[in-house]
Design a protein around this motif. Sequence first.
Motif, PDB file in Angstrom:
ATOM      1  N   VAL A 143     -12.897  -7.299   0.319  1.00 34.91           N
ATOM      2  CA  VAL A 143     -12.573  -7.894  -0.971  1.00 34.91           C
ATOM      3  C   VAL A 143     -11.116  -7.635  -1.311  1.00 34.91           C
ATOM      4  CG1 VAL A 143     -13.072  -7.851  -3.448  1.00 34.91           C
ATOM      5  CG2 VAL A 143     -14.941  -7.682  -1.785  1.00 34.91           C
ATOM      6  N   LEU A 144     -10.435  -8.669  -1.721  1.00 36.03           N
ATOM      7  CA  LEU A 144      -9.057  -8.546  -2.191  1.00 36.03           C
ATOM      8  C   LEU A 144      -9.047  -8.871  -3.676  1.00 36.03           C
ATOM      9  CD1 LEU A 144      -7.221 -10.492   0.668  1.00 36.03           C
ATOM     10  CD2 LEU A 144      -7.549  -8.038   0.462  1.00 36.03           C
ATOM     11  N   ARG A 145      -8.216  -8.178  -4.422  1.00 28.57           N
ATOM     12  CA  ARG A 145      -8.164  -8.488  -5.839  1.00 28.57           C
ATOM     13  C   ARG A 145      -6.800  -8.128  -6.414  1.00 28.57           C
ATOM     14  NH1 ARG A 145     -11.923  -3.498  -8.051  1.00 28.57           N
ATOM     15  NH2 ARG A 145     -10.623  -1.891  -7.124  1.00 28.57           N
ATOM     16  N   ASP A 146      -6.562  -8.697  -7.555  1.00 29.44           N
ATOM     17  CA  ASP A 146      -5.353  -8.410  -8.307  1.00 29.44           C
ATOM     18  C   ASP A 146      -5.665  -7.321  -9.314  1.00 29.44           C
ATOM     19  OD1 ASP A 146      -3.031  -9.722  -7.751  1.00 29.44           O
ATOM     20  OD2 ASP A 146      -3.742 -11.610  -8.609  1.00 29.44           O
ATOM     21  N   SER A 147      -4.726  -6.421  -9.508  1.00 25.88           N
ATOM     22  CA  SER A 147      -4.932  -5.538 -10.649  1.00 25.88           C
ATOM     23  C   SER A 147      -3.565  -5.268 -11.271  1.00 25.88           C
ATOM     24  CB  SER A 147      -5.621  -4.246 -10.234  1.00 25.88           C
ATOM     25  OG  SER A 147      -4.700  -3.425  -9.561  1.00 25.88           O
ATOM     26  N   LYS A 148      -3.567  -4.798 -12.476  1.00 24.98           N
ATOM     27  CA  LYS A 148      -2.302  -4.660 -13.194  1.00 24.98           C
ATOM     28  C   LYS A 148      -2.263  -3.333 -13.935  1.00 24.98           C
ATOM     29  CE  LYS A 148       0.393  -8.350 -15.378  1.00 24.98           C
ATOM     30  NZ  LYS A 148       0.284  -9.422 -16.366  1.00 24.98           N
ATOM     31  N   PRO A 149      -2.412  -2.235 -13.198  1.00 24.86           N
ATOM     32  CA  PRO A 149      -2.329  -0.969 -13.909  1.00 24.86           C
ATOM     33  C   PRO A 149      -0.874  -0.712 -14.305  1.00 24.86           C
ATOM     34  CG  PRO A 149      -2.521  -0.585 -11.563  1.00 24.86           C
ATOM     35  CD  PRO A 149      -2.522  -2.056 -11.750  1.00 24.86           C
ATOM     36  N   ASN A 150      -0.646  -0.169 -15.432  1.00 24.33           N
ATOM     37  CA  ASN A 150       0.704   0.150 -15.925  1.00 24.33           C
ATOM     38  C   ASN A 150       1.634  -1.061 -15.922  1.00 24.33           C
ATOM     39  OD1 ASN A 150      -0.434   2.742 -15.692  1.00 24.33           O
ATOM     40  ND2 ASN A 150       0.376   2.908 -13.595  1.00 24.33           N
ATOM     41  N   GLY A 151       1.045  -2.239 -16.045  1.00 24.50           N
ATOM     42  CA  GLY A 151       1.876  -3.431 -16.166  1.00 24.50           C
ATOM     43  C   GLY A 151       2.444  -3.935 -14.855  1.00 24.50           C
ATOM     44  N   ARG A 152       2.234  -3.203 -13.753  1.00 27.06           N
ATOM     45  CA  ARG A 152       2.757  -3.681 -12.474  1.00 27.06           C
ATOM     46  C   ARG A 152       1.619  -4.360 -11.689  1.00 27.06           C
ATOM     47  NH1 ARG A 152       3.703  -2.293  -7.048  1.00 27.06           N
ATOM     48  NH2 ARG A 152       2.162  -0.639  -7.150  1.00 27.06           N
ATOM     49  N   ARG A 153       1.883  -5.587 -11.327  1.00 26.61           N
ATOM     50  CA  ARG A 153       0.843  -6.340 -10.639  1.00 26.61           C
ATOM     51  C   ARG A 153       0.793  -5.907  -9.182  1.00 26.61           C
ATOM     52  NH1 ARG A 153       0.740 -11.096  -7.840  1.00 26.61           N
ATOM     53  NH2 ARG A 153      -1.154 -12.327  -8.028  1.00 26.61           N
ATOM     54  N   ARG A 154      -0.393  -5.654  -8.692  1.00 26.55           N
ATOM     55  CA  ARG A 154      -0.476  -5.294  -7.284  1.00 26.55           C
ATOM     56  C   ARG A 154      -1.771  -5.840  -6.679  1.00 26.55           C
ATOM     57  NH1 ARG A 154      -1.976   0.919  -8.565  1.00 26.55           N
ATOM     58  NH2 ARG A 154      -4.215   0.585  -8.833  1.00 26.55           N
ATOM     59  N   ARG A 155      -1.749  -5.906  -5.350  1.00 22.92           N
ATOM     60  CA  ARG A 155      -2.937  -6.382  -4.639  1.00 22.92           C
ATOM     61  C   ARG A 155      -3.734  -5.175  -4.173  1.00 22.92           C
ATOM     62  NH1 ARG A 155       1.208  -9.664  -2.251  1.00 22.92           N
ATOM     63  NH2 ARG A 155       0.887 -11.874  -2.652  1.00 22.92           N
ATOM     64  N   GLU A 156      -5.044  -5.325  -4.265  1.00 21.91           N
ATOM     65  CA  GLU A 156      -5.882  -4.236  -3.771  1.00 21.91           C
ATOM     66  C   GLU A 156      -6.871  -4.753  -2.739  1.00 21.91           C
ATOM     67  OE1 GLU A 156      -5.946  -1.885  -8.049  1.00 21.91           O
ATOM     68  OE2 GLU A 156      -7.844  -2.324  -7.016  1.00 21.91           O
ATOM     69  N   LEU A 157      -7.209  -3.868  -1.838  1.00 22.12           N
ATOM     70  CA  LEU A 157      -8.151  -4.240  -0.777  1.00 22.12           C
ATOM     71  C   LEU A 157      -9.211  -3.156  -0.654  1.00 22.12           C
ATOM     72  CD1 LEU A 157      -7.287  -5.353   2.842  1.00 22.12           C
ATOM     73  CD2 LEU A 157      -8.659  -3.304   2.481  1.00 22.12           C
ATOM     74  N   TYR A 158     -10.442  -3.545  -0.503  1.00 23.06           N
ATOM     75  CA  TYR A 158     -11.441  -2.551  -0.106  1.00 23.06           C
ATOM     76  C   TYR A 158     -12.528  -3.204   0.739  1.00 23.06           C
ATOM     77  CZ  TYR A 158     -14.490  -4.107  -3.955  1.00 23.06           C
ATOM     78  OH  TYR A 158     -15.270  -4.836  -4.792  1.00 23.06           O
ATOM     79  N   VAL A 159     -13.191  -2.377   1.492  1.00 24.59           N
ATOM     80  CA  VAL A 159     -14.251  -2.884   2.366  1.00 24.59           C
ATOM     81  C   VAL A 159     -15.563  -2.747   1.618  1.00 24.59           C
ATOM     82  CG1 VAL A 159     -15.414  -2.617   4.588  1.00 24.59           C
ATOM     83  CG2 VAL A 159     -12.954  -2.184   4.401  1.00 24.59           C
ATOM     84  N   LEU A 160     -16.117  -3.873   1.199  1.00 27.38           N
ATOM     85  CA  LEU A 160     -17.328  -3.829   0.395  1.00 27.38           C
ATOM     86  C   LEU A 160     -18.540  -3.490   1.248  1.00 27.38           C
ATOM     87  CD1 LEU A 160     -18.039  -6.254  -2.480  1.00 27.38           C
ATOM     88  CD2 LEU A 160     -19.886  -5.345  -1.106  1.00 27.38           C
ATOM     89  N   LYS A 161     -18.564  -4.081   2.431  1.00 29.74           N
ATOM     90  CA  LYS A 161     -19.623  -3.681   3.352  1.00 29.74           C
ATOM     91  C   LYS A 161     -19.150  -3.890   4.777  1.00 29.74           C
ATOM     92  CE  LYS A 161     -22.190  -7.959   4.063  1.00 29.74           C
ATOM     93  NZ  LYS A 161     -23.492  -8.574   4.161  1.00 29.74           N
ATOM     94  N   SER A 162     -19.735  -3.160   5.677  1.00 35.26           N
ATOM     95  CA  SER A 162     -19.478  -3.382   7.079  1.00 35.26           C
ATOM     96  C   SER A 162     -20.656  -2.792   7.848  1.00 35.26           C
ATOM     97  CB  SER A 162     -18.161  -2.747   7.516  1.00 35.26           C
ATOM     98  OG  SER A 162     -17.779  -3.311   8.755  1.00 35.26           O
ATOM     99  N   ARG A 163     -21.483  -3.695   8.317  1.00 32.48           N
ATOM    100  CA  ARG A 163     -22.727  -3.259   8.953  1.00 32.48           C
ATOM    101  C   ARG A 163     -22.485  -2.432  10.203  1.00 32.48           C
ATOM    102  NH1 ARG A 163     -25.128  -9.238   8.416  1.00 32.48           N
ATOM    103  NH2 ARG A 163     -26.069  -9.053   6.356  1.00 32.48           N
ATOM    104  N   GLY A 164     -23.271  -1.410  10.362  1.00 30.67           N
ATOM    105  CA  GLY A 164     -23.273  -0.648  11.612  1.00 30.67           C
ATOM    106  C   GLY A 164     -22.152   0.351  11.758  1.00 30.67           C
ATOM    107  N   MET A 165     -21.453   0.663  10.684  1.00 34.21           N
ATOM    108  CA  MET A 165     -20.390   1.678  10.814  1.00 34.21           C
ATOM    109  C   MET A 165     -20.199   2.419   9.487  1.00 34.21           C
ATOM    110  SD  MET A 165     -16.888  -0.570  10.671  1.00 34.21           S
ATOM    111  CE  MET A 165     -17.322  -1.906  11.754  1.00 34.21           C
ATOM    112  N   ALA A 166     -19.635   3.593   9.612  1.00 31.38           N
ATOM    113  CA  ALA A 166     -19.332   4.355   8.413  1.00 31.38           C
ATOM    114  C   ALA A 166     -17.927   3.992   7.984  1.00 31.38           C
ATOM    115  CB  ALA A 166     -19.429   5.850   8.712  1.00 31.38           C
ATOM    116  N   HIS A 167     -17.822   3.119   7.020  1.00 34.21           N
ATOM    117  CA  HIS A 167     -16.487   2.665   6.634  1.00 34.21           C
ATOM    118  C   HIS A 167     -16.086   3.285   5.298  1.00 34.21           C
ATOM    119  CE1 HIS A 167     -18.065  -0.028   3.492  1.00 34.21           C
ATOM    120  NE2 HIS A 167     -19.096  -0.135   4.303  1.00 34.21           N
TER     121      HIS A 167
END
Lengths: 108, 495
Positions: free
Chosen positions: B432-456
Motif C-alpha cells: 500500500v502506498l499513501r500520502d501523508s502530511k505530518p507537520n505540514g510536509r507531504r510525503r509518500r509512505e509505503l507498507y506491506v499490508l500482506k504477503s503470504r508465506g513469509m514473515a514480513h
Amino acid sequence: MKKSSARKRRPAKSTGSDFWRLRLYIAGQTPNSIAAIDNLKKICEDKLRGKYRIEVVDLLEKPQLAKGDQIIAIPTLVRRLPPPVKKIIGNLSKTESVIVGLDLQPVR
Amino acid sequence: MPRAKPKAVGSSLAKAPTGIQGLDEVTGGGLPKGRVTLVCGSAGCGKSLLAMEFLVHGAVRYGEPGVCMDFEETEAKLAANVASLGFDLRELTKRKKLLVDYVSVERDRIAETGEYNLEGLFIRLGHAVKTIKAKRVVLDSIEALFSGLTDSTILRAELRRLFHWLEDHKLTAVVTGEAGEHTLTRHGLEEYIADCVIALDHRVTEQISTRRLRIVKYRGTSHGTDEYPFLIDREGISVVPLTSLALAHKALTDRVSTGIPALDEMMEGKGFFRGSSVLVSGTAGTGKSSLAANFASAACARGEDCLYFAFEESPSQILRNMRSVGIHLERWAKKRLLHFHAMRPTSTGLEGHLAAIHKLIAKLRPRVVVIDPITNLVSAAGTYDVKSMLMRLVDFLKVEQITSMFTNLTFAGDPQERTAAAVSSLMDTWIVLRDSKPNGRRRRELYVLKSRGMAHSREPRELVVSERGLELGIVLTDQRPATTVAGSGAVAAAK
C-alpha cells in the motif's frame, strides 16, 4: 403423365430463338434419372419437335462437369439455349412445372 | 440406415488439431477425427474464419489436405479473406493442399419438378476429396441449401446422408450454421450432429464487443462448459483456455527482488516469491508506476524478460517519466528484455484484453509481467467481471510461474475502494502506498499490508522518489495505525 400434354392446346411455336439445347445431369441409371429422361423426351417431342437436342451427362462418369453448371441436385435439367440459362431439378414428372420452368408457353 | 453410434466408442479419442491457439487446449487436442463438428453462431461471429483456419492449418501444419465447399463466398473472395490471415489460397490450391468449390444456390433460378436428391453435391464433394486426397472438409454454410431448395423433407434426409457419408469416408469435417432464435442453428443442424458442437457468440455491451466460444457438446471428451473469450486479430482466432481453477499450480520457494533493497529487507531480506502476484495500490501520485517500473527494471537487470502492459500511458511517456526518477528503461527495451504493450482500456472488452494479454504472454514467455494499472480496466467492465478476469489471469500467470505486479489506483476519501477489496484476495502480496502530511510536509509512505508465506515487516516506511531512483526512508513511528488506505483491514488481518 399424358394428362397435360393431351390438353387441347397448340404446341409451342418458336419463341424467337429457334433451337433448344438441353442438358440433363444424372448420376447413374437410378429410377429418377430414367424417369427424367423419359419425361423430358416426351415433353420435347410434344412441344419442340425437330428443334431441340438433349445431352445427357452422367456425373458418375464425368464428376468434373458438376461444378461448371453448379449442379447440386440430381436430376437437374439445364436449358442452355435459348438464353437465359434456366435450371430445373427433379424427375420432371410434373409436366406443367417443366413447361413453366423451361418457358415453353405457347406464343399468343 | 445404420446409425454411426457404435463406432463412436472405439474411435472417440482420436483428434484432429485445429492449430487455433487455445482451441486445441480447450478441446483436449482438437476436433474429433473422422467426425463432423458443427460450429454455429450469428452473422459475423467468426465461424467461417474458424472453419477456414481449421482447414488451412490442417493443410499447412498437419499434412492433411482440405476441401472447402463454400456456399456463400466465391473462390476469389475467399482467397482475399484467407490472404488477410497471411495465407496464400492460390498457392495452397496449386500445391493441391486445398481445394475450394464455390456452390451457388439461387432460389429464383431453380424450379422443382418432382423427386430429386443431392447426389450432385455428393459427387462434387467426392470428386474434390479424391483430387487432393483430402482428410478435412468444411461446409460453409450448408444452410444456404435451405434457402435455395424448398423441399425440406428431401433436404433433411440428404443432410443426414451427407454427414454419414463424411464419416464413412473418415473425413474430419466442420459444418457451420447460422444461429436460430431459440435453437443453436436456424434449421436445427444440431440434431444431425452427435459428436461435437461449438457455439460462438459476439456481444456488444456499452459499445464494447466481446467474443466468446462455448463447447456445447463433445462426445467422449470431458470439456469445460465455460465460455471462453476469444480474439480475432491479424493472426486469426485465439482462444483463452482459462486454465483450470483447481488451484493446482506449484508454489515456488525462490525469491525475486522487488527492485528496492530496503523493501526486500522488509520481506525477509529476499523480496517476493517467484511466481507470486503483487498488488500495489495507492492514491494518485504516490509512486505506483515508479514502483512497478523499478520492479521491471530490476527483473531486466537480472536478464529476465519483462512484459509491461500499459493502460494509461504510452511507452514513450513511461520511458520519459521514469527517466526523471532515475529509472532507465530504454536500455532494457533496446536489449529486447523489456516489452511494452500499450492499449486503451476501452479499445476492447475485458475478454478482449484478457485474450490479448494471454496471447502476448504465451508468445513472449516473460518471467515478469507488469499491469499498470488494472484500475483502468474497471472502466471497461463491472467489478465482478474484473475480478473473474483477474482470477483467470492470475491463475494463468501462476501456472506459468511468472511473477506479476498489478497497480491499482485508489481514491482519497474512498478507502474501501471496491476494486482493491475484490482483487486483493487474489493477490499474494499487497503493498500500500499513501500520502501523508505530518507537520505540514507531504510525503509518500509505503507498507506491506500482506504477503503470504513469509514473515514480513508491517511498519510503514517513507518512500523517497528522487532522480536517484526509489529508496525507503526510516521506519515511521507514526502513532496512527495504518488504516487510511487499507480499508479492507479484515482481509489483511485474515492473512
